[in-house]
Design a protein around this motif. Structure first.
Motif, short mmCIF file in Angstrom:
data_model
loop_
_atom_site.label_atom_id
_atom_site.label_comp_id
_atom_site.label_asym_id
_atom_site.label_seq_id
_atom_site.Cartn_x
_atom_site.Cartn_y
_atom_site.Cartn_z
N ASN A 50 37.89 35.81 41.21
CA ASN A 50 36.72 36.15 42.01
C ASN A 50 35.63 35.12 41.71
O ASN A 50 35.60 34.52 40.63
CB ASN A 50 36.23 37.57 41.74
CG ASN A 50 35.85 37.81 40.28
OD1 ASN A 50 36.40 37.20 39.37
ND2 ASN A 50 34.91 38.70 40.05
N HIS B 192 31.99 43.90 47.15
CA HIS B 192 31.65 43.07 46.00
C HIS B 192 32.27 41.67 46.06
O HIS B 192 32.19 40.92 45.08
CB HIS B 192 32.11 43.76 44.71
CG HIS B 192 31.47 45.08 44.47
ND1 HIS B 192 30.12 45.23 44.20
CD2 HIS B 192 31.98 46.34 44.50
CE1 HIS B 192 29.84 46.52 44.05
NE2 HIS B 192 30.95 47.21 44.23
N SER C 228 39.87 38.97 37.56
CA SER C 228 38.54 39.43 37.97
C SER C 228 37.64 39.43 36.75
O SER C 228 37.94 40.07 35.74
CB SER C 228 38.61 40.85 38.56
OG SER C 228 39.37 40.87 39.75
N PHE D 290 33.78 40.05 35.14
CA PHE D 290 32.54 40.81 35.35
C PHE D 290 31.59 40.52 34.19
O PHE D 290 31.95 40.70 33.02
CB PHE D 290 32.84 42.30 35.44
CG PHE D 290 33.89 42.63 36.47
CD1 PHE D 290 33.59 42.65 37.81
CD2 PHE D 290 35.20 42.89 36.08
CE1 PHE D 290 34.56 42.93 38.76
CE2 PHE D 290 36.19 43.19 37.02
CZ PHE D 290 35.86 43.20 38.37
N ALA E 184 36.10 46.38 40.96
CA ALA E 184 34.73 45.93 40.69
C ALA E 184 33.74 47.08 40.71
O ALA E 184 32.72 47.04 40.01
CB ALA E 184 34.33 44.87 41.71
#
Length: 397
Positions: free
Chosen positions: A108, A231, A258, A260, A322
């Motif tokens: 991402n 997201h 992914s 974060f 997410a």
């Protein structure tokens, strides 16, 4: 006001200023060293290129990968070791740490730090030197590194003027079974950046206009009730498809990654911008959550239209994941590590410090002599101009 409270406030203000000073010094020092060693790095690469000219190209690539790993370990010394960044891994992460395979890394895209996350993952998997990126063509303009990225195996692409034939030519080089590869693609193309709402609005409009917001997840689960991506931006398929089509037999698996960044959601539950390079070096992000899902290439479609559907459905699932990290509910965010089984994974100090010491040992003596300073300047000037000329003649994208 009691004198004790005045002293306490003074000490707190002093502590804040001292902390800011050290963070700023770390940013300045890290930036100067990471960019400043470019001529030395380029000189090492030129020596290896000359030594390996008469050897098979995979041997050159083996040595080049070792050099690339050496440099990127130094990058992580500043971005992870010095900042005391906590890395928490989820999903299949601890299984893939044991594997040594060629990978299509799908990440991402929300920050200029995302490429460093790929460093973090690949180093833990013992594959840091094998990282290669599909990257925008403007990065060719970085002095020395712009040229080097291409010869390392990275692939430049132009937005709006995408050349399939030139990308295929670069992919053909990576087909060599003796050249292990982690090819990093950010299918969104552009960062999901709440500070630039027009980009997000454009992506959402595209999804609605083309009716691509519904579907079935790549795991077969019905996700037809999901709205447009909340997201992420709508993923672009062309580059990913070319990689899967031409390297389908070479690549062992897709790593769906992914990342974060903790602190991207404020106290009111509103998502803001992810920290960028400066913010990370300044210590504004204390923890990164990295979820990895390993998907065998046998499960990935080869046809472009089928892959387009598959990829978008994958991003719908990434969106649902997410939501755990960007939820408006503070308790949901606070409990995510426990609920999703995240485990911290730290690097040993020597795995990054060693590279910093190597480049320090090369740089300090070189800059302390007249010959060293002259060579440094010549490598910087002539290497940059030569690299620009070579890229222009080859017209690599």
């Amino acid at each position: 006001m009691p004198i004790v409270k005045i002293i306490e406030r003074f000490l707190k203000a002093l502590e804040a200023h001292v902390d800011l000073f050290f963070k700023s010094a770390r940013y300045a020092l890290g930036s100067i060293i990471m960019f400043g060693v470019a001529p030395e790095y380029f000189g090492l690469w030129l020596v290896w290129r000359g030594v390996s000219l008469m050897l098979p190209h995979w041997v050159f690539q083996w040595g080049d990968d070792k050099l690339y790993s050496l440099y990127q370990r130094m990058v992580l010394f500043f971005f992870e070791t010095c900042t005391r960044l906590e890395v928490v891994l989820y999903g299949d992460a601890f299984d893939v740490l044991k594997k040594r395979e060629s990978v299509l890394y799908l990440g991402n895209h929300q920050s200029t730090v995302d490429w460093i996350v790929a460093d973090m993952v690949s180093l833990r998997c013992g594959s840091l030197g094998h990282l290669r990126y599909v990257m925008k063509d403007t990065l060719q303009l970085i002095p020395l590194y712009g040229f080097y990225f291409h010869v390392h195996g990275c692939i430049y692409v132009k937005r709006g003027k995408f050349s399939q034939s030139k990308m295929i030519s670069s992919l053909d080089y990576l087909k060599n079974p003796k050249i292990p590869t982690w090819l990093v693609v950010f299918p969104e193309g552009t960062r999901y950046y709440p500070g630039h709402p027009k980009v997000i609005e454009k992506s959402e409009k595209y999804a609605r206009d083309h009716n691509i917001q519904n579907g079935q997840g790549s795991s077969g689960k019905d996700i037809s009730q999901h709205p447009v991506l909340k997201h992420h931006l709508v993923p672009k398929v062309k580059g990913t498809w070319l990689v899967t089509e031409h390297l389908h037999e070479k690549i062992d698996a897709i790593y769906d990654v992914s990342a974060f960044y903790e602190g991207s959601v404020n106290e009111e539950g509103i998502r803001g911008n992810a920290p960028q390079l400066i913010g990370l070096l300044m210590g504004k992000c204390k923890k990164i959550h990295i979820h990895i899902r390993r998907i065998p290439m046998s499960e990935v479609p080869k046809e472009e239209e089928a892959l387009k559907t598959w990829l978008h459905n994958l991003y719908i699932e990434k969106d649902a994941l997410a939501e755990n990290f960007f939820s408006k509910d503070k308790e949901t965010r606070a409990s995510v590590q426990t609920r999703l089984g995240g485990r911290p994974h730290s690097l040993g100090l020597w795995s990054t410090l060693s590279s910093f010491l190597v480049f320090t040992a090369i740089t300090v003596p070189a800059l302390c002599t007249k010959f060293g300073r002259q060579l440094y300047l010549q490598l910087l000037v002539y290497g940059t101009l030569g690299g620009y000329g070579w890229l222009a003649l080859r017209s690599v994208c």
